[in-house]
Design a protein around this motif. Structure first.
Motif, mmCIF file in Angstrom:
data_model
loop_
_atom_site.group_PDB
_atom_site.id
_atom_site.type_symbol
_atom_site.label_atom_id
_atom_site.label_comp_id
_atom_site.label_asym_id
_atom_site.label_seq_id
_atom_site.Cartn_x
_atom_site.Cartn_y
_atom_site.Cartn_z
ATOM 1 N N LEU A 153 2.477 -2.227 1.655
ATOM 2 C CA LEU A 153 2.876 -3.744 1.620
ATOM 3 C C LEU A 153 4.418 -3.961 1.726
ATOM 4 O O LEU A 153 4.902 -4.396 2.680
ATOM 5 C CB LEU A 153 2.023 -4.391 0.885
ATOM 6 N N ARG A 154 4.937 -3.100 0.632
ATOM 7 C CA ARG A 154 6.362 -3.334 0.598
ATOM 8 C C ARG A 154 7.020 -2.818 1.987
ATOM 9 O O ARG A 154 7.836 -3.305 2.417
ATOM 10 C CB ARG A 154 6.699 -2.440 -0.530
ATOM 11 N N ARG A 200 -2.436 -0.520 4.198
ATOM 12 C CA ARG A 200 -3.517 -1.436 4.419
ATOM 13 C C ARG A 200 -3.629 -1.786 2.796
ATOM 14 O O ARG A 200 -3.716 -2.981 2.389
ATOM 15 C CB ARG A 200 -4.756 -1.191 5.061
ATOM 16 N N PHE A 201 -3.805 -0.941 2.044
ATOM 17 C CA PHE A 201 -4.366 -0.936 0.760
ATOM 18 C C PHE A 201 -3.338 -0.705 -0.467
ATOM 19 O O PHE A 201 -3.985 -1.122 -1.708
ATOM 20 C CB PHE A 201 -5.654 -0.450 0.532
ATOM 21 N N THR A 202 -2.358 -0.302 -0.510
ATOM 22 C CA THR A 202 -1.334 0.070 -1.426
ATOM 23 C C THR A 202 -0.084 -0.836 -1.440
ATOM 24 O O THR A 202 0.089 -1.222 -0.288
ATOM 25 C CB THR A 202 -0.731 1.345 -1.181
ATOM 26 N N PRO A 203 0.280 -1.338 -2.748
ATOM 27 C CA PRO A 203 1.472 -1.962 -2.834
ATOM 28 C C PRO A 203 2.710 -1.481 -2.012
ATOM 29 O O PRO A 203 3.425 -1.915 -1.140
ATOM 30 C CB PRO A 203 1.752 -1.926 -4.309
#
Lengths: 283, 358, 439, 241
Positions: free
Chosen positions: A159-160, A153-156
């Motif tokens: 997301l990648r 949810r919160f880290t790049p």
């Protein structure tokens, strides 16, 4: 009443193990749309390596670290060498490759360490109704789930990984190295699988120690819905407690039948598992 | 450029001339579907008869094993290959067939074998209907997970009713061997192998005929795109259940043949490994054709044996030798799936095409 | 579409006709093959075979049986074999799956043409080939299982039991407990198959009204043992009779220790192999106040073979020496001795069958043999009693401070598997030197 | 001294199996220009963008230069680092992620969380309707909002060249005009170079400086927007008005 409490606590402790294995299956399914049948065998090899290191160094926690590290490494290698080449093909090819890996690794464990039972220690003291070892298991799974939630949810990186899994082309156009993300997914999942192995192996380690956990881990992942990590944990705990009650009140020989019954009941109500938003299929 | 034009100009004449020029192959394709399958079945049965008469009882047993695995894999092939439903539960249907046979032979010994086999098929189809209905709305990994639980859960029923189903020791019984008239000519194990192959080939004829017909086309439509098939008016739910029923019937009949052949039905024979290896054999052999199911069945019976021979030949230590067959099977599985995406049959037909093409 | 269906119906009718001459289940009794043959015997070797679970879930507990027999045959062959012939002992892996047992047994009989089957392991597996072996006339010697069906000379004339059967052993244990722990509250903890039911049949003859709890474990559900032990504690059982395989005895003892529950353990021979139990529990002994030995201290076990803790037993010392030289690595366990004794007794029967052994010769030797060891109780393989070891003695494992050993609580007793009473079973036992089993 | 063209394509060809989708296309675009790529359906417009951005492998002998550096063989994920952002056909918005996550995805390759946050805020000002639905799943957006989000995500990467594939597809004319005006503002503001693939030739040519017309993978005409608009023959044959 005591019996009920015992069954519940034992169910939760077992459920934590099913949840951990279910979690690793969900991560890999989300990343590569493949149900990784080889996960228990990867975990088995990681646990055997941990056992060898534990015997050599005498420290359980060094072994534990080796298990997680070797689990990650094996996950990465499995994805890069075996799953990547069949990536584009039908889902069946990937399933069969993981089946082949399951048979090969389980046989290899028998070849190297023999088919006998080894006494395998609990992480902590196993005495008492809700023993520290049981607490550690539950705690470890809870921590891992929260870490995973935060990662996604919160880290790049999270997301990648999600973008690579959901829409590879858009991810690439945004500069995401999709191949690397799939490998990372398998690495993280296999580390969690190794954790599940370390929790499930005690008290005796043999090449078939994780067979039962394997089936319940998949059932947990399917119960929770293969879309969300929380689903697998909830599915695992639900299954653990449910099976414990059945084996306590109706007889242990019915646990596998009970797993089938629970699965059929839940899936008939929610065909995509408990925690999956019913996705409208694109027509 | 010219050759393609010419072919277009006279389609009707060309096909007539072509089939005559191509000789028997042309004749073979022009036969209606059912007689062609019956002829093929008879040829195969003759082949089995010859094969088992020249070899000892052990090979006859193994040939019969290949037979019922072929039927189980073919049933799975219909489900997975045609209608795209990945099921890991065919071991459970074999369990049903084996136990139906065992119970009937023990409790109604006067019932002839054919009736026992038909009862097994009926039980399997009933189970297939139940499972098909229960899992109709499932797809992909959810279906795989549910059928996996079925394959592991169902044998526990035998443990729950030990007096009726024999608990973990299962049921065992002795069966009629070769009829007295043929006792000189045919040994018991050869007779059983022939009976198994007779039943298997009969079932394969039924399977091949249905999969050629309307049902087969519907199932393929569903496999390719379920939503599109639905909009085209194909009753998706019902067809999926029918696919399950036929596949379960084949699996159950295979289980019945196994019980008939070995004279036993024991829960520890119907492990998760059985269901997984049926699926592996299907992909190994090659999806989409009955030949693929044959290669898969042969692999199931003979690959582990080859592994054993290999281990003996290399004179390995006991641990390594004991586990060599399993590792060998796993490695071969990975290699073939990666090297030949369409399985052994896919590779063979490509080889055939390239030979003919030159 | 209609025409093919008609043809199809015709084909089906043909099938019905072909095989429906009579009931599938009606068969005449299985005859016995010709015995006056010496298949598998050449001038310098005798080929014998066995089916064992070498891989798969069941292999862990039983692996050392065939390892023990292999070591023993290596020793015997090193001494010149039997009548100058080397014994070629072929072990086939059936993964404890009956369908594979049938295939490997046929391969042993037809493919490798064995002279005799020695120690086929497991009731669910061996029960599927016992008919076949008798019909093919292959001596089925010393079956590795305590089921009652091996002692059935009329139906299975060539099958000889070996291990004391579960009911006899349970009766002896039950009687001992009834006499020495009259006011105990007994809990049953046993395997959910014929091991459990046959044992309960024997125990109930003496303990029926003392039982307060009855827990049946499932071999595929080890995770449920914790709650079953808790249930035994909850029901107030202060004495637990355990008819279980070693890994489940260890699980029971471990979970009991974990729940601070210390009943008097009474364990039948199949699950009371102390070295194996110590090996399984090695990681769970607390440093000094609760070492592994203390967990097992006081355990009462029944036994019929020389055991590792019997230092002064000549056979134990003999097997220790053979194990050190020929055995697989790892320490000697009673499960290994189980396989070694099997090999020793087979070699003696083969030697008694004379320089030109035939299968009939082997059967005659077995049925006329005056067994005087290596077991500690009388052994029966006569024409009308193929029961093998006929009873058991009762020991207690004691581990106080640094000395550790087995104390004999009750001498060898013998009984039958029905309601018959239990009688003394003393006999004079030969030493390894006097035991004539190799050149 | 005129600076080198920001994007130069030489002899660009590619094939799908046996079908030759692009036949030695040449094109040069200077910094700040908006160039149109026109042509009927299946003329190769989308293939051109996919080959430039690395999604489709070019044939040997093709060359793609960005600011003079050869990027022909680079994989798609590397192009962003060379300042080329590609908004694919349909936008490529990920429905299961939130609007915010889709937006942040574009800027991920640039280090620095603070900088990304600022850029994202800038984008949300540029597209007010997206700001309101920031935390909603992108699947709930309308066609126009989806296209705005796709462009926003591409701009998050601070590209120098924006490859835009039929932004007007399925949108109301009002929204299409607003997007075209946005491109002009961006060009004026940041000197953004745009390669605009469009079906709606009239709308495109009103905004672009020059363009080329593809037919069956080959360039059949090129020139300034005025020339293309004036050439009746071209207009009837390929542009359909």
């Amino acid at each position: 009443m005591n019996h009920f409490i015992d069954l519940t606590l034992n169910g939760i402790a077992n459920g934590a193990i099913y949840a951990a294995l279910g979690l690793s299956l969900v991560i890999i399914y989300q990343a590569t749309r493949v149900v990784n049948f080889a996960q228990p065998a990867l975990a088995l090899i990681a646990v055997y390596l941990a056992y060898a290191v534990y015997l050599a160094t005498g420290s359980y926690w060094t072994g534990f670290a080796v298990a997680l590290a070797s689990g990650t490494l094996m996950g990465v290698l499995a994805e890069r060498l075996l799953i990547r080449p069949v990536h584009g093909r039908s889902p069946l090819s990937a399933i069969i490759v993981t089946l082949g890996l399951l048979l090969a690794l389980q046989g290899a464990a028998g070849m190297v360490w023999g088919n006998g039972d080894y006494s395998f220690p609990y992480p902590m003291d196993f005495r008492g109704r809700f023993s520290p070892a049981g607490a550690f298991g539950l705690g470890a799974v809870a921590v891992v789930t929260l870490l995973l939630f935060a990662l996604y949810r919160f880290t790049p990186l999270g997301l990648r990984m999600r973008a690579a899994a959901l829409h590879p082309e858009s991810a690439r156009l945004s500069g995401v190295r999709v191949g690397l993300m799939l490998t990372a997914g398998w690495g993280i999942a296999s580390a969690i699988g190794a954790l599940a192995g370390m929790l499930a192996a005690p008290p005796f380690l043999s090449p078939n120690a994780l067979d039962a956990v394997f089936v319940y881990g998949i059932a947990a992942a399917v119960l929770g819905g293969l879309e969300s990590p929380f689903g697998a944990v909830a599915g695992g705990l639900l299954l653990g407690v449910g099976l414990s009650y059945v084996s306590g009140y109706a007889g242990p020989e019915l646990t596998t039948l009970a797993a089938l019954a629970i699965l059929v009941v839940v899936l008939s109500v929610r065909p995509d598992g408990l925690f999956t938003r019913p996705v409208a299929r694109k027509v | 450029m010219a050759s393609s034009l010419r072919r277009k100009q006279a389609p009707a004449a060309a096909t007539a001339r072509a089939s005559a020029r191509r000789g028997p192959a042309g004749l073979w394709n022009s036969l209606p579907v059912l007689p062609r399958h019956l002829l093929a079945a008879l040829a195969a049965l003759a082949l089995v008869a010859v094969l088992t008469s020249v070899t000892d009882g052990l090979t006859a047993l193994r040939v019969a094993n290949v037979g019922y695995y072929l039927l189980a894999v073919a049933g799975l092939q219909l489900l997975v290959g045609f209608s795209g439903q990945i099921s890991l539960g065919n071991g459970a249907f074999m369990f049903i067939g084996a136990y139906t046979t065992a119970l009937m032979v023990l409790y109604t010994p006067m019932a002839p074998l054919a009736v026992v086999m038909l009862a097994a098929v009926a039980a399997g189809c009933l189970a297939g209907m139940l499972v098909g209905a229960a899992t109709a709305r499932l797809h992909g990994p959810y279906l795989a997970g549910a059928t996996l639980a079925l394959a592991v859960g169902l044998p526990a029923v035998a443990l729950r009713f030990p007096d009726l189903l024999g608990g973990s020791n299962g049921l065992f019984f002795s069966l009629r061997g070769a009829p007295p008239a043929l006792s000189g000519l045919v040994s018991d194990s050869q007779w059983k192998a022939l009976v198994v192959w007779f039943v298997v080939l009969l079932a394969l004829v039924v399977l091949a005929t249905t999969s050629r017909g309307r049902l087969g086309r519907r199932m393929r439509a569903i496999r390719d795109d379920e939503a599109a098939a639905a909009t085209a008016g194909i009753p998706v739910g019902r067809t999926k259940v029918v696919a399950f029923v036929i596949s379960a019937g084949c699996g159950s009949l295979a289980g019945a043949c196994q019980a008939y052949l070995l004279g036993t039905a024991t829960p520890s024979s119907f492990t998760l490994a059985l269901s997984l290896s049926l699926l592996a054999a299907l992909v190994l052999g090659g999806l989409g054709s009955l030949w693929g199911a044959l290669w898969g069945a042969l692999a199931l019976v003979y690959l582990e044996l080859a592994g054993e021979e290999l281990a003996h030949a290399m004179g390995l230590g006991s641990n390594v030798a004991n586990n060599a067959p399993v590792v060998f099977f796993g490695v071969i599985l990975i290699v073939i799936v990666m090297a030949w995406p369409l399985g052994v049959q896919g590779a063979l037909s490509r080889l055939g095409r390239s030979l003919r093409g030159r | 579409m209609r025409k093919p269906t008609a043809a199809l119906a015709g084909a089906l009718a043909l099938a019905l006709l072909a095989t429906s001459c009579s009931g599938a289940g009606q068969t005449e009794g299985g005859g016995v093959g010709d015995l006056d043959v010496s298949t598998g015997v050449t001038d310098d070797t005798v080929v014998i075979g066995t089916h064992q679970p070498l891989t798969g879930p069941a292999s862990a507990g039983y692996l050392s049986i065939s390892q023990g027999a292999t070591a023993m045959f290596d020793y015997i062959n090193a001494q010149g074999g039997v009548h100058g012939r080397r014994i070629d002992y072929r072990v086939q892996d059936d993964v404890y799956d009956p369908t594979q047992t049938i295939e490997v047994t046929q391969e042993l009989v037809m493919g490798e043409e064995i002279f005799a089957m020695l120690g086929g392991l497991g009731t669910p597996t061996h029960s599927k080939v016992v008919d076949y072996l008798n019909e093919e006339g292959v001596p089925d010697v010393f079956v590795s299982s305590g089921a009652l069906m091996w002692n059935n000379p009329e139906e299975y004339p060539l099958t000889y039991g070996y291990q004391v059967d579960y009911t006899k052993e349970a009766k002896i244990l039950g009687q001992y407990v009834a006499e020495n722990f009259p006011d105990a509250k007994v809990g049953y903890f046993y395997q959910n198959d014929d091991v459990g039911t046959d044992s309960q049949a024997g125990l109930d003859q003496y303990l029926a009204d003392m039982v307060v709890s009855d827990q049946r474990y499932e071999a595929t559900a080890p995770e449920a043992v914790a709650t079953q032990i808790a249930a035994l504690k909850e029901d107030g059982a202060d004495l637990v009779v355990c008819a279980c395989i070693p890994s489940f005895t260890a699980l029971g003892v471990l979970n009991a220790a974990g729940q601070d529950y210390h009943p008097q353990w009474v364990v039948s021979s199949i699950g009371s192999d102390v070295p194996t139990l110590k090996n399984l529990l090695r990681e769970f002994g607390e440093s000094d106040e609760l070492p592994v030995e203390a967990m097992l201290n006081g355990m009462i076990t029944s036994g019929y073979l020389p055991a590792t803790n019997m230092e002064d037993d000549p056979w134990t010392r003999f097997y220790q020496e053979v194990h050190e030289e020929y055995g697989a690595e790892g320490e000697l366990t009673n499960t290994t001795i189980y396989g070694m004794v099997q090999a020793t007794m087979f070699a003696r029967a083969l030697k008694a069958a004379g320089p030109e052994p035939t299968r009939q010769g082997l059967v005659d030797a077995l049925e006329s043999m005056e067994w005087n060891g290596p077991g500690v109780v009388p052994f029966a393989s006569s024409a009308d009693d193929h029961g093998g070891y006929a009873g058991a003695l009762i020991n207690q494992y004691v581990a106080e401070g640094d000395e550790e050993g087995l104390e004999e609580l009750q001498g060898p007793m013998v009984t039958d598997r029905e309601g018959g009473d239990i009688t003394e079973g003393a006999f004079d036992r030969a030493t390894p030197e006097e035991y004539d089993f190799h050149d | 001294m005129t600076e080198p063209p920001i994007l130069r394509i030489e002899n660009l060809s590619t094939r799908y199996g046996a079908v030759r989708a692009l036949r030695s296309v040449n094109m040069t675009v200077r910094r700040g220009e908006i160039c149109a790529v026109l042509g009927a359906n299946g003329a190769g417009k989308t293939t051109l963008l996919r080959t430039v951005s690395g999604l489709q492998p070019p044939d040997p002998g093709s060359r793609v230069l960005v600011d003079g550096t050869d990027v022909t063989r680079l994989p798609a994920e590397a192009m962003v680092r060379h300042g080329v952002a590609h908004v694919p056909e349909g936008g490529g918005v990920i429905a299961e992620l939130t609007v915010e996550e889709n937006m942040r995805l574009g800027g991920l390759w640039r280090a620095g969380r603070r900088e990304r946050g600022a850029k994202a805020a800038e984008m949300f000002e540029l597209f007010p309707p997206l700001a309101e639905r920031r935390t909603r799943h992108a699947g709930t957006l309308s066609g126009g909002e989806r296209q705005m989000l796709a462009i926003g995500r591409a701009l998050m990467a601070r590209p120098r060249v924006l490859l835009l594939d039929e932004p007007s597809l399925g949108l109301a004319p009002l929204i299409t005009r607003r997007i075209m005006r946005l491109l002009q503002d961006l060009r004026a503001g940041t000197g953004l170079t745009v390669v605009l693939v469009e079906q709606n030739a009239a709308g495109a040519l009103s905004v672009t400086d020059h363009g080329l017309v593809l037919s069956q993978g080959a360039v059949v005409a090129s020139g300034s927007s005025g020339e293309l608009l004036a050439d009746d023959r071209m207009r009837h044959a390929y542009l359909g008005f």
